[in-house]
Design a protein around this motif. Structure first.
Motif, short mmCIF file in Angstrom:
data_model
loop_
_atom_site.label_atom_id
_atom_site.label_comp_id
_atom_site.label_asym_id
_atom_site.label_seq_id
_atom_site.Cartn_x
_atom_site.Cartn_y
_atom_site.Cartn_z
N GLU A 1 0.90 120.72 -12.11
CA GLU A 1 0.62 122.12 -12.60
C GLU A 1 -0.47 122.74 -11.45
O GLU A 1 -0.28 123.88 -11.14
CB GLU A 1 -0.18 121.95 -13.80
CG GLU A 1 0.93 121.84 -15.03
CD GLU A 1 0.22 121.76 -16.44
OE1 GLU A 1 -0.91 122.39 -16.52
OE2 GLU A 1 0.88 121.44 -17.39
N GLN A 2 -1.31 121.73 -11.07
CA GLN A 2 -2.48 122.52 -10.03
C GLN A 2 -1.65 122.63 -8.57
O GLN A 2 -2.18 123.66 -8.12
CB GLN A 2 -3.45 121.45 -10.17
CG GLN A 2 -4.35 121.53 -11.29
CD GLN A 2 -5.32 120.21 -11.44
OE1 GLN A 2 -5.44 119.67 -10.16
NE2 GLN A 2 -6.14 120.27 -12.42
N SER A 3 -0.81 121.72 -8.17
CA SER A 3 -0.56 121.68 -6.91
C SER A 3 0.78 122.15 -6.28
O SER A 3 1.31 122.27 -5.35
CB SER A 3 -0.81 120.55 -6.04
OG SER A 3 -0.16 119.54 -6.81
N GLY A 4 1.63 122.46 -7.63
CA GLY A 4 3.08 122.75 -7.61
C GLY A 4 4.15 121.64 -7.39
O GLY A 4 3.69 120.53 -7.40
N ASP A 5 5.18 121.82 -8.16
CA ASP A 5 6.03 120.85 -8.23
C ASP A 5 6.54 120.17 -6.99
O ASP A 5 7.23 119.01 -7.17
CB ASP A 5 7.32 121.37 -9.19
CG ASP A 5 6.93 121.49 -10.57
OD1 ASP A 5 6.02 120.92 -10.98
OD2 ASP A 5 7.69 122.39 -11.29
N ASN A 6 6.88 120.98 -5.86
CA ASN A 6 7.23 120.37 -4.58
C ASN A 6 6.13 119.83 -3.55
O ASN A 6 6.35 119.56 -2.33
CB ASN A 6 7.80 121.64 -3.94
CG ASN A 6 9.20 121.78 -4.80
OD1 ASN A 6 9.91 121.06 -5.33
ND2 ASN A 6 9.52 123.24 -4.57
#
Length: 92
Positions: free
Chosen positions: A38-43
């Protein structure tokens, strides 16, 4: 990733509720992975590392379950009575 998981591989039930330390670590790793993604993105690389940790913990749980299935009667006996003559191992 924001945390580090130091997991003891003790599979003895803790607290009598049927949940092992390893299962608790898996649940904590899943929560950490969701938070990281959630914080750094799914990719992001951090998200991938977090889910790799979950996968490794689940694999260890599976390996431990497989090891329990293949114990012989002698193995089980020696766990109960390690000092029995049948269970003593001598270096020759």
């Amino acid at each position: 990733m924001t945390g580090t998981f130091n997991v003891g591989l003790n599979t003895v039930n803790s607290g009598g509720n049927g949940i092992t330390d390893l299962e608790k670590a898996i649940l904590a790793a899943i929560a950490e992975a969701r938070s990281t993604c959630e914080q750094s993105g799914d990719n992001s690389p951090n998200c991938a590392v977090a889910w790799d940790i979950v996968e490794e913990l689940q694999a260890e749980k599976s390996h431990q379950q497989q090891a329990l299935k293949y114990k012989t009667a002698l193995d089980k006996y020696c766990e109960l009575y390690p000092e029995a003559l049948e269970c003593l191992i001598y270096d020759v």
